[in-house]
Design a protein around this motif. Structure first.
Motif, mmCIF file in Angstrom:
data_model
loop_
_atom_site.group_PDB
_atom_site.id
_atom_site.type_symbol
_atom_site.label_atom_id
_atom_site.label_comp_id
_atom_site.label_asym_id
_atom_site.label_seq_id
_atom_site.Cartn_x
_atom_site.Cartn_y
_atom_site.Cartn_z
ATOM 1 N N GLY A 191 48.243 34.689 54.858
ATOM 2 C CA GLY A 191 47.575 33.994 53.763
ATOM 3 C C GLY A 191 46.278 34.668 53.379
ATOM 4 N N ILE A 192 45.516 35.092 54.376
ATOM 5 C CA ILE A 192 44.251 35.788 54.107
ATOM 6 C C ILE A 192 44.518 37.125 53.414
ATOM 7 C CG2 ILE A 192 42.280 36.921 55.193
ATOM 8 C CD1 ILE A 192 42.363 34.710 57.335
ATOM 9 N N ALA A 193 45.554 37.836 53.869
ATOM 10 C CA ALA A 193 45.890 39.123 53.261
ATOM 11 C C ALA A 193 46.296 38.948 51.803
ATOM 12 C CB ALA A 193 47.012 39.795 54.050
ATOM 13 N N LEU A 194 47.044 37.884 51.521
ATOM 14 C CA LEU A 194 47.453 37.623 50.136
ATOM 15 C C LEU A 194 46.233 37.350 49.259
ATOM 16 C CD1 LEU A 194 50.424 35.590 48.828
ATOM 17 C CD2 LEU A 194 48.129 34.983 48.059
ATOM 18 N N LEU A 195 45.304 36.541 49.755
ATOM 19 C CA LEU A 195 44.089 36.262 48.985
ATOM 20 C C LEU A 195 43.301 37.536 48.713
ATOM 21 C CD1 LEU A 195 42.773 32.950 50.587
ATOM 22 C CD2 LEU A 195 43.594 33.259 48.249
ATOM 23 N N ARG A 196 43.251 38.433 49.666
ATOM 24 C CA ARG A 196 42.524 39.688 49.459
ATOM 25 C C ARG A 196 43.192 40.533 48.374
ATOM 26 N NH1 ARG A 196 41.374 40.718 55.902
ATOM 27 N NH2 ARG A 196 39.443 39.496 56.003
ATOM 28 N N ARG A 197 44.522 40.496 48.332
ATOM 29 C CA ARG A 197 45.215 41.237 47.273
ATOM 30 C C ARG A 197 44.901 40.638 45.909
ATOM 31 N NH1 ARG A 197 49.494 40.978 51.042
ATOM 32 N NH2 ARG A 197 50.631 39.413 49.837
ATOM 33 N N LEU A 198 44.855 39.311 45.844
ATOM 34 C CA LEU A 198 44.545 38.660 44.580
ATOM 35 C C LEU A 198 43.099 38.914 44.159
ATOM 36 C CD1 LEU A 198 46.389 35.227 44.969
ATOM 37 C CD2 LEU A 198 47.128 37.253 43.705
ATOM 38 N N VAL A 199 42.198 38.979 45.123
ATOM 39 C CA VAL A 199 40.794 39.277 44.812
ATOM 40 C C VAL A 199 40.683 40.649 44.156
ATOM 41 C CG1 VAL A 199 38.574 39.874 45.864
ATOM 42 C CG2 VAL A 199 39.727 37.754 46.504
ATOM 43 N N SER A 206 40.011 40.079 33.022
ATOM 44 C CA SER A 206 38.991 39.555 32.109
ATOM 45 C C SER A 206 38.823 38.050 32.241
ATOM 46 C CB SER A 206 39.352 39.911 30.663
ATOM 47 O OG SER A 206 40.619 39.366 30.313
ATOM 48 N N HIS A 207 39.890 37.317 32.622
ATOM 49 C CA HIS A 207 39.761 35.867 32.733
ATOM 50 C C HIS A 207 38.868 35.453 33.905
ATOM 51 C CE1 HIS A 207 43.158 36.667 35.490
ATOM 52 N NE2 HIS A 207 42.732 35.601 36.153
ATOM 53 N N ILE A 208 38.599 36.379 34.836
ATOM 54 C CA ILE A 208 37.675 36.128 35.943
ATOM 55 C C ILE A 208 36.328 36.805 35.700
ATOM 56 C CG2 ILE A 208 37.228 36.594 38.384
ATOM 57 C CD1 ILE A 208 39.199 34.365 38.001
ATOM 58 N N MET A 209 36.352 38.045 35.257
ATOM 59 C CA MET A 209 35.149 38.861 35.216
ATOM 60 C C MET A 209 34.342 38.738 33.927
ATOM 61 S SD MET A 209 35.201 40.069 38.201
ATOM 62 C CE MET A 209 33.819 41.208 38.106
ATOM 63 N N TRP A 210 34.802 37.934 32.962
ATOM 64 C CA TRP A 210 34.087 37.848 31.686
ATOM 65 C C TRP A 210 32.611 37.465 31.835
ATOM 66 C CZ3 TRP A 210 31.906 33.273 30.154
ATOM 67 C CH2 TRP A 210 32.367 32.110 30.782
ATOM 68 N N PRO A 211 32.219 36.606 32.800
ATOM 69 C CA PRO A 211 30.787 36.277 32.884
ATOM 70 C C PRO A 211 29.908 37.488 33.182
ATOM 71 C CG PRO A 211 32.093 34.653 34.086
ATOM 72 C CD PRO A 211 33.000 35.795 33.778
ATOM 73 N N THR A 212 30.468 38.490 33.875
ATOM 74 C CA THR A 212 29.653 39.652 34.235
ATOM 75 C C THR A 212 29.349 40.534 33.021
ATOM 76 O OG1 THR A 212 31.571 41.053 34.764
ATOM 77 C CG2 THR A 212 30.705 39.655 36.525
ATOM 78 N N ALA A 213 30.100 40.320 31.926
ATOM 79 C CA ALA A 213 29.853 41.096 30.711
ATOM 80 C C ALA A 213 28.763 40.471 29.849
ATOM 81 C CB ALA A 213 31.141 41.228 29.897
ATOM 82 N N LEU A 214 28.326 39.261 30.198
ATOM 83 C CA LEU A 214 27.275 38.598 29.435
ATOM 84 C C LEU A 214 25.904 39.144 29.821
ATOM 85 C CD1 LEU A 214 28.433 34.862 29.768
ATOM 86 C CD2 LEU A 214 28.755 36.348 27.785
ATOM 87 N N PRO A 215 24.987 39.256 28.874
ATOM 88 C CA PRO A 215 23.605 39.581 29.245
ATOM 89 C C PRO A 215 23.076 38.524 30.222
ATOM 90 C CG PRO A 215 23.910 39.758 26.876
ATOM 91 C CD PRO A 215 25.161 39.128 27.412
ATOM 92 N N GLU A 216 22.202 38.928 31.111
ATOM 93 C CA GLU A 216 21.715 38.027 32.157
ATOM 94 C C GLU A 216 21.156 36.726 31.580
ATOM 95 O OE1 GLU A 216 20.874 36.455 35.855
ATOM 96 O OE2 GLU A 216 22.127 38.158 35.282
ATOM 97 N N GLN A 217 20.412 36.809 30.484
ATOM 98 C CA GLN A 217 19.838 35.603 29.896
ATOM 99 C C GLN A 217 20.927 34.678 29.378
ATOM 100 O OE1 GLN A 217 16.979 36.290 26.794
ATOM 101 N NE2 GLN A 217 16.598 34.126 26.441
ATOM 102 N N ASP A 218 21.954 35.249 28.714
ATOM 103 C CA ASP A 218 23.061 34.437 28.214
ATOM 104 C C ASP A 218 23.816 33.795 29.364
ATOM 105 O OD1 ASP A 218 22.321 35.252 25.727
ATOM 106 O OD2 ASP A 218 24.006 36.624 25.414
ATOM 107 N N TYR A 219 23.980 34.551 30.451
ATOM 108 C CA TYR A 219 24.676 34.018 31.628
ATOM 109 C C TYR A 219 23.940 32.801 32.179
ATOM 110 C CZ TYR A 219 26.487 33.745 36.406
ATOM 111 O OH TYR A 219 27.020 33.302 37.587
ATOM 112 N N ARG A 220 22.622 32.922 32.338
ATOM 113 C CA ARG A 220 21.842 31.821 32.894
ATOM 114 C C ARG A 220 21.841 30.618 31.966
ATOM 115 N NH1 ARG A 220 21.841 31.663 37.806
ATOM 116 N NH2 ARG A 220 20.759 29.731 37.297
ATOM 117 N N VAL A 221 21.705 30.864 30.660
ATOM 118 C CA VAL A 221 21.696 29.768 29.689
ATOM 119 C C VAL A 221 23.036 29.042 29.712
ATOM 120 C CG1 VAL A 221 21.668 29.219 27.229
ATOM 121 C CG2 VAL A 221 19.925 30.732 28.186
#
Length: 240
Positions: A191-199, A206-221
């Motif tokens: 189970g742990i190995a499967l989660l690591r593959r999914l990570v 993009s459905h996970i990492m989209w917040p990292t593309a926001l400017p820091e101020q927009d992210y905090r707001v």
């Protein structure tokens, strides 16, 4: 004919993030019976488009083409806002606009989560069970009843997910050291190995990492606004 079935299946997966059951495939392909769909599935498995998971569920194979989510257009929302503004006051129009945007964003994320889970032959809900156990920290175990508070589903729904994850060897039952009559569920190494593959998949999704593309101020707001919105909704009495 097989190309048309493949295209319909890949379009369905891009839209919903799931592979239908045999009956669902028969409906999708316009077949009169599940046996006809089963023959087509056999061809797609042989071609590597589909594969069978350990518990005999269909999942995308190595030749499956996972299309990205189609870009969304603001045209429909612009039209909706115009109609709302002619029928409702400005305050209600602003509320509807924000709510619909959040619902659309949530749906896109939900489809992405389902697609990632399907790559391992699981549902998004089953992955969330595994993740909940992981988040408890070593030894990654909880009482089955403790899982319920993490999901807006019945305990029976949690039990169904647990039984499937047990059958796949992704979790196991262990004695509760604080209650000799009770049992806990615990992540296995598989189970742990499967989660690591999914990570690793999530790092490029993009459905996970989209917040990292926001400017820091927009992210905090945005984060502060979402937390404030949740607090306002949670404060509303349930009987209203």
């Amino acid at each position: 004919m097989i190309d048309a079935c493949r295209a319909a299946l890949e379009a369905h997966h891009a839209r919903h993030g799931t592979i239908p059951s045999m009956a669902g495939l028969a409906r999708l392909w316009g077949y009169a019976s599940k046996s006809s769909a089963a023959r087509r599935v056999g061809e797609l498995v042989e071609a590597g488009v589909l594969a069978w998971s350990a518990d005999r569920r269909l999942r995308p194979g190595p030749a499956f083409h996972s299309s990205p989510l189609p870009p969304t257009s603001d045209a429909g929302l612009d039209e909706a806002m115009e109609r709302w503004s002619t029928g409702y006051d400005g305050e209600l129009t602003r509320a509807y606009m924000m709510t619909v945007r959040l619902l659309r964003l949530a749906r896109s994320i939900e489809i992405g989560l389902a697609r990632t889970a399907a790559s391992e032959g699981l549902t998004a809900g089953e992955v969330l069970v595994l993740d909940t156990l992981f988040r408890t920290g070593p030894p990654h175990r909880l009482a089955p009843t403790a899982l319920k508070k993490h999901f807006v589903i019945s305990l029976a729904g949690v039990a169904k997910r647990l039984e499937r994850l047990l059958a796949l060897g992704l979790i196991e039952r262990v004695p509760n050291p604080d209650d000799r009559r009770g049992m806990l569920v615990q992540l296995t190494q598989n189970g742990i190995a499967l989660l690591r593959r999914l990570v690793e998949l999530d790092r490029h999704s993009s459905h996970i990492m989209w917040p990292t593309a926001l400017p820091e101020q927009d992210y905090r707001v945005m984060l502060d606004a979402l937390q404030a919105a949740q607090a306002l909704i949670d404060a509303e009495p349930e009987d209203q």
